[in-house]
Design an enzyme around this catalytic site. Sequence first.
Site, PDB file in Angstrom:
ATOM      1  N   GLU C  51      53.144 -50.712  22.040  1.00 35.08           N
ATOM      2  CA  GLU C  51      52.779 -49.982  20.700  1.00 35.08           C
ATOM      3  C   GLU C  51      53.762 -48.781  20.446  1.00 35.08           C
ATOM      4  O   GLU C  51      53.999 -48.374  19.180  1.00 35.08           O
ATOM      5  CB  GLU C  51      51.382 -49.550  20.463  1.00 35.08           C
ATOM      6  CG  GLU C  51      50.589 -48.717  21.557  1.00 35.08           C
ATOM      7  CD  GLU C  51      48.973 -48.920  21.356  1.00 35.08           C
ATOM      8  OE1 GLU C  51      48.601 -48.945  20.274  1.00 35.08           O
ATOM      9  OE2 GLU C  51      48.525 -48.984  22.304  1.00 35.08           O
ATOM     10  N   ASN C  52      54.430 -48.546  21.547  1.00 31.78           N
ATOM     11  CA  ASN C  52      55.428 -47.377  21.160  1.00 31.78           C
ATOM     12  C   ASN C  52      56.758 -47.837  20.583  1.00 31.78           C
ATOM     13  O   ASN C  52      57.588 -47.077  20.269  1.00 31.78           O
ATOM     14  CB  ASN C  52      55.583 -46.582  22.596  1.00 31.78           C
ATOM     15  CG  ASN C  52      56.250 -47.486  23.605  1.00 31.78           C
ATOM     16  OD1 ASN C  52      56.016 -48.718  23.643  1.00 31.78           O
ATOM     17  ND2 ASN C  52      56.824 -46.986  24.812  1.00 31.78           N
TER      18      ASN C  52
END
Lengths: 304, 304, 254, 254
Positions: C51-52
Amino acid sequence: MGKILSMNQAIERFVNDGDCVALGTALEPLIPFSAGHEIIRQGKRDLTLIGPISDILFDQMVGAGCVSKMVMAWAGNVIMGVGYSLRRAVEKGIPRGIEIEDLTNFSICLALNAGAMGIPFFPTKTLLGTDMFQSNSRIKEMVCPYTGERLALVPALVPDVAIIHAQRADEEGNTHLWGSIGVSKEACLASDRVIVSVEEIVEREVIVSDPNRTLIPGFLVSGVVHEPWGAHPSAVQGYYDRDHEHYMRYHKETRTEKGFARWLDQWILSVQDRSKYIDKIGVGELQRFRVARSHEAMPVEYGY
Amino acid sequence: MGKILSMNQAIERFVNDGDCVALGTALEPLIPFSAGHEIIRQGKRDLTLIGPISDILFDQMVGAGCVSKMVMAWAGNVIMGVGYSLRRAVEKGIPRGIEIEDLTNFSICLALNAGAMGIPFFPTKTLLGTDMFQSNSRIKEMVCPYTGERLALVPALVPDVAIIHAQRADEEGNTHLWGSIGVSKEACLASDRVIVSVEEIVEREVIVSDPNRTLIPGFLVSGVVHEPWGAHPSAVQGYYDRDHEHYMRYHKETRTEKGFARWLDQWILSVQDRSKYIDKIGVGELQRFRVARSHEAMPVEYGY
Amino acid sequence: MTDYTKSELMVVAGAREIKDGELVFVGMRLPLLAFQLAKATHAPNAQGVFENGVLRDRPAGKPLFTMGDAPCIEGAVWATTMLDIMTLLQKGRVDLGFIGGAEIDRYGNLNTTYIGGRERAEVRLPGSGGGSDIASLAGRLVIVMNHERRRFVERVSYITSPGYGEGGGWRERTGLKGGGPVAVITTLGVLRFDPETKEMFLDSLHPGASLGEVKDVTGWPLRVGAELRETPPPTRKELEIIRKYDPNGFWTNR
Amino acid sequence: MTDYTKSELMVVAGAREIKDGELVFVGMRLPLLAFQLAKATHAPNAQGVFENGVLRDRPAGKPLFTMGDAPCIEGAVWATTMLDIMTLLQKGRVDLGFIGGAEIDRYGNLNTTYIGGRERAEVRLPGSGGGSDIASLAGRLVIVMNHERRRFVERVSYITSPGYGEGGGWRERTGLKGGGPVAVITTLGVLRFDPETKEMFLDSLHPGASLGEVKDVTGWPLRVGAELRETPPPTRKELEIIRKYDPNGFWTNR
């Protein structure tokens, strides 16, 4: 491996009659002229073209009769003004009438971004007070439930296929694009299929050496075409600059229907593919547009 | 020139009591620990912290009593689980009670992106069916005027100040950030002020050699701080990796209120600035985290 | 038979949920190990998103503690914004997601925010992170968590990450796009969901676990699948791979 | 006196609208030259944004035909997405924007789409591009166009880029964020807008142009400012700078 195709194969396989096709999403540079010309040669029909500022590629596709509709902010010849084929189509139905959904540069970005994000619309403060509400029935208005202000709503665009030209990709379609980006990322993320034509096919190692440079990952790419000079007469940052005179000649020579027919035959129909197009212009002539003054990006370390 | 400040000056000048502050927007790496510690030392009060996954910096600021509210998706210690200061604050009001507006990673991105884009809200398909509607009264629901489907609405977040740590910037604040980007761009574009701390101040020529690498242009940046190791114990791609043991020790040593007070004194209050912090850890010790295996980005040509 | 920890068995069970060629929303801890294991065995063409902002098609060059560690970005095919990655989920491009949870109920709803509900807040947990987004939007969801009485409750006190809400049809009525949970991999077994009622049932028992034990630590009358199987234990090769990615047993409690 | 073209005078008048330190949404053609001239003279700290995603704080190393020409990106401080640049506008960060137009009316509304309205469409023009966005959202707007009878009409047949709509208060009622047009720089003079009624009036006449001539080619009874001035002609230095950026007179019709 399986994704590397000739332009002929890529267009045959991934562009169908009736498709919505996003093109020219980096604005004036990186326009996939080679792909557009192959679409014309394959006689695709009833396409909806989607793009912010299309420059003369849209004009050519309209003039060739491939297009039934355009969703766009501006269409013509960027440095010369109007595109005569577009005018003939809208004003006189030559070679056929086309429907136009007018948007603005910003709202076409928003529409493609909504498509990319998987949401049905985007709220915005642009478009309000314009007659785009007349000529594009899909725009709506709402009152903001937070602020009470008026907002225009732009519905999502989800093209069947996006076609981009970029500097380099690997065999899986992981693509580095730099310079003018425009709305290319959003268009690719929004579309069901993506065709990428590139100046160079490179090893995977080149791409993964700089993952922040990747415009789109290969899993979204259906076909990769190795097509040097594939964007001529538009520019490719770091490879070649724009051939302005080509646009001036197009403007002059396509003023009439007959003039356009001649141009179409000379530069598109009678030219088998991009390598023949290069031969026709002359490799020597093209060298004029090559990088004369190098300016490389400074090093960036990703190690650990 | 006028933008280059010490961390002490930057925090004094651009962070006020009561401000909404976005921090930790690149997720686990590039957390501006040095800036957070200076905020604690200057005794700023009643801050609202905004960030997706804050890791232990938010826990430290909460434990130090700087915070009255958090808008966040997750707060704790990423590799160890809970943050004890946060639990003490919410469960027992120690050192003070705090309000929490719960969001998710995605919806906090949307909220900051709405702020960045100048629109009052973002429609989304996440959040539906969750109890975030209970613990965050600002989320709304609507029926899509296009599709009839249910949509959640996330209102815009406009922080007073965003603080990021990055690899390099020039004196005007034009900033190159690479590796993990997270929601840093949106946070900077949304905020009224931006403070950038960097590993290196570079010549303008370095930045403009690669304009696609620029995360934010200097005209949005209020202050630039040259702060090597400013993100320790978090990672800075290409400069140093994460000091995992530091997080493990924090977890172990801050379980009790007393333990936290000791940690606060030892690592923040009694340490004048980041250079003293580096001395305290030991430059030799820090070298362990330096790049051992270089991996440079392949060249990119911008010339013409 | 090779010795292995419960966590290692859970990793193996997680890996089996991944199909070749899928785009997997990975997360950290056991799911990351499960993804790495699947890629090294039956799913070499699976790709992982973090998700980064990271998409990887090959394992990182070093064991990871967080998705933002330098080795997770080095050699990735795409390192973009968090927003781009999360919108892949919302666009429906992510086949499978993994999440953990502190509290789960009969219909697979998860709580990772407030134990005891928000008003009484006996315990404040870290919150959703991306968990709620993955649970809402991924094509399929696999949940990995400890099987304990305090965690398996009749009804969670706060829905952080929606499962099937109140049962069949709830996700559709609620407007959720993703398919919802397909498996809950616990320390004792693997649970799945009835296609109609969406109620959780026990599908396989881990070696050494008993049905009575599972029922004891489940806070509602747990149904059992038509053919209760034994979860296949890790092979020697699987363990080797897991231990390569978690050399000190930090995540697998070795 | 130095010889100059009308276009060169228009460039000079445009440059004067730019204040030092401003963020200017530039566009191409005469506005780009005006921006370059302002930077080289009284507004060295002005910065320019281009809708393809580019922010420049110094002039390009070569004359430009389009904003996407390689020299416009080389040496920029920021080359991002079109969306990022357009949202700077919507966020209210752009001080000043320039646009052109085919048809304009008494309240500064512009048509660059359909002459004769959409249904009858005598002429299909290229459309809005970013013009409508700039007109709607920039802090101030400067319009640059030829002063001809067919272009200066009582009421445009299609509003592509909103000016003041029907007059004072219309932008506020419509929900438009930007301030609206402050100047129309034509081949004959500079026109501005009444602070209350928002009606266009003639503020200065270019050297050689007469009031009668302007009135003749304006399709409504044009008001004249309290002190009708003469537009100051370009200085030699200004012309030198313009000609450096348009060496062949492609844009300035030399």
